[in-house]
Design an enzyme around this catalytic site. Structure first.
Site, PDB file in Angstrom:
ATOM      1  N   ASP A  25       0.874  -1.172   0.000  1.00 12.78           N
ATOM      2  CA  ASP A  25       0.000   0.000   0.000  1.00 12.78           C
ATOM      3  C   ASP A  25       0.909   1.218   0.000  1.00 12.78           C
ATOM      4  O   ASP A  25       1.532   1.545   1.013  1.00 12.78           O
ATOM      5  CB  ASP A  25      -0.888  -0.028   1.255  1.00 12.78           C
ATOM      6  CG  ASP A  25      -1.698   1.244   1.455  1.00 12.78           C
ATOM      7  OD1 ASP A  25      -1.650   2.131   0.577  1.00 12.78           O
ATOM      8  OD2 ASP A  25      -2.389   1.345   2.488  1.00 12.78           O
ATOM      9  N   GLU A 186      -7.216   0.546  -4.654  1.00 18.42           N
ATOM     10  CA  GLU A 186      -7.232   0.476  -3.181  1.00 18.42           C
ATOM     11  C   GLU A 186      -8.576  -0.017  -2.624  1.00 18.42           C
ATOM     12  O   GLU A 186      -8.588  -0.917  -1.767  1.00 18.42           O
ATOM     13  CB  GLU A 186      -6.867   1.840  -2.587  1.00 18.42           C
ATOM     14  CG  GLU A 186      -5.382   2.122  -2.686  1.00 18.42           C
ATOM     15  CD  GLU A 186      -5.031   3.600  -2.523  1.00 18.42           C
ATOM     16  OE1 GLU A 186      -5.886   4.375  -2.061  1.00 18.42           O
ATOM     17  OE2 GLU A 186      -3.894   3.963  -2.882  1.00 18.42           O
ATOM     18  N   ASP A 208     -12.692   5.637   2.883  1.00 17.38           N
ATOM     19  CA  ASP A 208     -11.253   5.682   3.176  1.00 17.38           C
ATOM     20  C   ASP A 208     -10.855   7.094   3.609  1.00 17.38           C
ATOM     21  O   ASP A 208     -10.757   8.005   2.784  1.00 17.38           O
ATOM     22  CB  ASP A 208     -10.473   5.246   1.919  1.00 17.38           C
ATOM     23  CG  ASP A 208      -8.955   5.237   2.140  1.00 17.38           C
ATOM     24  OD1 ASP A 208      -8.489   5.766   3.166  1.00 17.38           O
ATOM     25  OD2 ASP A 208      -8.242   4.708   1.273  1.00 17.38           O
TER      26      ASP A 208
HETATM   27  P1  ADP Z   1      -2.890   7.527   4.038  1.00 23.48           P
HETATM   28  O1  ADP Z   1      -3.849   6.556   3.440  1.00 23.48           O
HETATM   29  O2  ADP Z   1      -3.173   8.950   3.640  1.00 23.48           O
HETATM   30  O3  ADP Z   1      -1.477   7.147   3.819  1.00 23.48           O
HETATM   31  P2  ADP Z   1      -3.434   6.517   6.744  1.00 23.48           P
HETATM   32  O4  ADP Z   1      -4.549   5.621   6.381  1.00 23.48           O
HETATM   33  O5  ADP Z   1      -2.182   5.884   7.198  1.00 23.48           O
HETATM   34  O6  ADP Z   1      -3.130   7.596   5.625  1.00 23.48           O
HETATM   35  O7  ADP Z   1      -3.992   7.495   7.883  1.00 23.48           O
HETATM   36  C1  ADP Z   1      -3.187   8.407   8.539  1.00 23.48           C
HETATM   37  C2  ADP Z   1      -4.054   9.251   9.442  1.00 23.48           C
HETATM   38  O8  ADP Z   1      -4.688   8.410  10.409  1.00 23.48           O
HETATM   39  C3  ADP Z   1      -3.287  10.291  10.220  1.00 23.48           C
HETATM   40  O9  ADP Z   1      -3.977  11.527  10.185  1.00 23.48           O
HETATM   41  C4  ADP Z   1      -3.285   9.733  11.647  1.00 23.48           C
HETATM   42  O10 ADP Z   1      -3.224  10.748  12.632  1.00 23.48           O
HETATM   43  C5  ADP Z   1      -4.625   9.036  11.669  1.00 23.48           C
HETATM   44  N1  ADP Z   1      -4.683   8.048  12.762  1.00 23.48           N
HETATM   45  C6  ADP Z   1      -3.874   6.989  12.961  1.00 23.48           C
HETATM   46  N2  ADP Z   1      -4.207   6.336  14.091  1.00 23.48           N
HETATM   47  C7  ADP Z   1      -5.269   7.004  14.609  1.00 23.48           C
HETATM   48  C8  ADP Z   1      -6.069   6.842  15.799  1.00 23.48           C
HETATM   49  N3  ADP Z   1      -5.839   5.871  16.664  1.00 23.48           N
HETATM   50  N4  ADP Z   1      -7.078   7.713  15.994  1.00 23.48           N
HETATM   51  C9  ADP Z   1      -7.309   8.717  15.126  1.00 23.48           C
HETATM   52  N5  ADP Z   1      -6.590   8.921  14.024  1.00 23.48           N
HETATM   53  C10 ADP Z   1      -5.580   8.087  13.758  1.00 23.48           C
HETATM   54 MG    MG Z   2      -4.492   4.892   2.423  1.00 17.22          MG
END
Ligand code: ADP
Ligand code: MG
Length: 627
Positions: A25, A186, A208
């Site tokens: 991913d 995705e 998402d």
């Molecule tokens: P992307 O798909 O954009 O790469 P992610 O799916 O990894 O991103 O999501 C990242 C986001 O999720 C960040 O804003 C992070 O702060 C938030 N996040 C991760 N864990 C938690 C949690 N336990 N509670 C709330 N938000 C969270």
């Molecule tokens: Mg993502």
């Protein structure tokens, strides 16, 4: 002497040896690698036991690239050397990316093809190179963990990614030494992770919410094929905005004036930690030490946090409503899949479940679900499940076609066709003696080329000169399993051939794609009229051109001066209606000219029959004329 055992070509010496395959991913904020071991999909952590790799790359003056948390730590002090959200720049042209860049404070350059590049202390870096650094690290992690080189990888991309964005993602993976089995959407990967592909049929909503983006996709599963019914979302809405809402609230609470950018970034980091804590606890403390002269701390309750982000969550629901409308569903969705770290926020879960009127699926870690689905798909693709798991098929997100006369789009492969796919269609020449054909490939749902996106152009030369409409040119569109397009054109008589692999220099943003889709829905009526008008114009132009040629050849011989003047007057009127561009008037006047020229046409035909009957063949006549 012992006999050496030699395996047959293509067969492994150990017939049941498991092939090593991973799913990756490649996220905007975080990236992950997963694999299937012992029938179970799992993400692969680093040496510290952390699976999630921040999608951040730092370039130093020494020319080395640092990836992940280390790079993230450099971000405050070396902003322009620390590339974040590189995914937003993939397959984008310089102009396209300018808005993104101003938000990220990057300095941009462009390559020879106009594609965006970042100016860093290590020189100019392309988004492909930076993404390749992230993929390289995950590749190395997988090889170290699994103990051997990989047989292949599945990389995920957003459903709305266009040709250029997909191609650059694939380029990055190749650059990272990965053998790409397939690019996978995705949302499709997330559905696969939940085993939804084994159902007979169903409609799935994938919600998402990541760090900086929100994507909603409506998928329909039918006989092992996932069709993307609609995609929507917001490219500038995600967990980062939750952080900003908290940071702004803290500044208000502590009566602090707008801090320095570096300090604000520090505050955002603390806000983010508090937010993540509030997903499990009901209150969190945010320290002000080093941020305000007085220092201290403020407490944030979950209730207060929810009030702060309520408008943002509502915004995602509005996008869901639009997307559902675009999908034109008859029934409710069967399953809702939660993806992205921000769906851990309890308020988000509640709001989504209330909106779709069903409990969303969230057993699989929302950060990992996409990588897990990709790993399952990779496992199937390398052949680890010989008992015959269905191969998952994807569909193309926007129709592919080419430009025909009058600026019209002829769709060759309609949107949502499953890939891989090959479609061919015959075209012909427009003018007498035409020896070349310009092939203009376009993408989109609209009827007019002017409203579509231009992907590529090429020319087919060496068509033998013939009368208009006689040449037969077969144009073939081929989309491979990764959604990459190859177009070829072949003149049937001579076999003259020409082709192009579409790797357009400018990508589309997801906003533009969903905009294009929406436009095609809302302009359907308008488009139909535009097409009719364009077709009518073409007919009128061809009629005028044919008549002018005929008049020049036989007008004086076959028409009286009065008849000639009358016909010219009608033709002039047709030319005027052509310029006005009003459909019904144009149609009427075309018919009028057709009627006015009937007698002339009849006489011409009589004449040529007479000539033929006189024992002179038409060819001989024409040859004679030419001499
Ligand atoms: P992307 O798909 O954009 O790469 P992610 O799916 O990894 O991103 O999501 C990242 C986001 O999720 C960040 O804003 C992070 O702060 C938030 N996040 C991760 N864990 C938690 C949690 N336990 N509670 C709330 N938000 C969270
Ligand atoms: Mg993502």
């Amino acid at each position: 002497m012992a006999l050496l055992q030699i395996a047959e070509p293509g067969q492994s010496p150990l017939p049941h040896q498991v092939k090593l395959a991973v799913g990756i991913d490649l996220g905007t904020t975080n990236s992950l690698v997963a694999t299937v071991r012992g029938g179970r999909a799992m993400v692969l952590p680093d040496e510290q036991g952390v699976a999630m790799l921040p999608s951040v790359v730092n370039y130093s003056e020494q020319g080395t690239a640092l990836v992940g948390r280390g790079a993230q730590a450099m971000s405050a002090d070396h902003p322009s050397d620390t590339l974040v959200s590189v995914k937003r720049f993939m397959g984008r042209g310089r102009d396209d990316a300018a808005a993104e860049a101003s938000r990220a404070h990057y300095q941009l350059a462009e390559d020879d093809e106009g594609m965006v590049r970042f100016v860093t202390s290590s020189g100019e870096i392309s988004p492909v190179q930076a993404s390749a650094e992230i993929l390289k690290l995950l590749h190395r992690r997988a090889v170290d963990t699994l103990g051997n080189e990989l047989d292949g990888a599945v990389i995920t991309v957003p459903a709305y990614f266009d040709e250029a964005q997909r191609q650059t993602t694939k380029d990055a993976a190749t650059l990272a030494g990965l053998k790409v089995l397939r690019l996978l959407n995705e949302p499709t990967a997330a559905a696969v992770a939940y085993g939804l592909d084994s159902a007979e049929r169903g409609v799935i909503a994938v919600y998402d919410l990541g760090g900086g983006t929100f994507d909603i996709s409506i998928l329909r599963l039918h006989q092992g094929v996932f069709e993307v019914l609609a995609t929507g979302g917001d490219t500038a809405l995600g967990g980062d905005d939750f952080d900003a809402a908290i940071a702004d609230w803290v500044l208000q609470q502590s009566d602090t004036e707008t801090p320095q950018p570096g300090q604000y970034r520090k505050l955002q980091g603390r806000a983010r930690a508090a937010k993540e804590q509030l997903s499990s606890d009901t209150s969190a403390t945010i320290s002000l030490d080093g941020l305000t002269p007085a220092g201290g701390a403020v407490a944030l309750t979950r209730e207060c946090f929810e009030a702060l982000i309520q408008p943002l969550v509502k915004q995602t629901l509005r996008a869901c409503r639009r997307c559902l409308r675009d999908a034109q569903l008859d029934d409710a969705v069967d399953n809702v899949v939660m993806v992205g770290g921000s769906t851990r926020v309890p308020l988000v879960r509640e709001a989504v479940s209330e909106f779709f009127e069903r409990e969303p699926l969230l057993d699989i870690d929302p950060d990992q679900v996409v990588a897990v689905g990709a790993a399952i798909q990779a496992d199937i693709l390398v052949g680890n499940r010989p008992e015959g798991d269905l191969l998952l098929l994807d569909v193309i997100p926007l129709s592919l076609g080419l430009e025909t006369m009058g600026g019209l789009v002829e769709k060759i492969i309609p949107r949502n066709t499953t890939i891989p796919v090959t479609r061919a269609q015959e075209f012909t020449t427009f003018k007498d003696g035409q020896t070349a054909l310009a092939v203009h490939i376009v993408q989109g749902e609209r009827e007019l080329v002017a409203d579509s996106r231009s992907l590529a152009r090429f020319e087919l030369r060496g068509i033998p000169p013939m009368v208009a409409g006689a040449a037969r040119i077969q144009v073939t569109f081929q989309v491979d399993a990764d959604g990459l397009l190859n177009v070829s054109a072949r003149e049937q008589a001579t076999g003259a051939q020409s082709s192009v692999t579409v790797k357009p220099s400018f990508g589309l943003s997801d906003d533009q794609i969903s905009g294009m889709l929406q436009a095609s829905f809302s302009h359907a009526q308008e488009d139909k009229q535009a097409r009719q008008l364009a077709e009518q114009r073409l007919e009128a132009e061809q009629l005028l051109e044919g008549l002018e040629n005929a008049l020049a050849a036989d007008g004086d011989a076959l028409l009286t001066p009065v008849e000639c003047a009358e016909l010219h007057a009608e033709m002039k009127r047709l030319q005027e209606t052509l310029d006005d561009g009003e459909l019904s008037a144009l149609r009427l006047q075309t018919e009028q000219v057709g009627r006015a020229s009937e007698a002339f046409a009849a006489r011409r035909m009589d004449n040529s029959i007479h000539r033929a009957l006189a024992g002179v063949s038409l060819e001989a006549l024409e040859d004679g004329e030419r001499k």
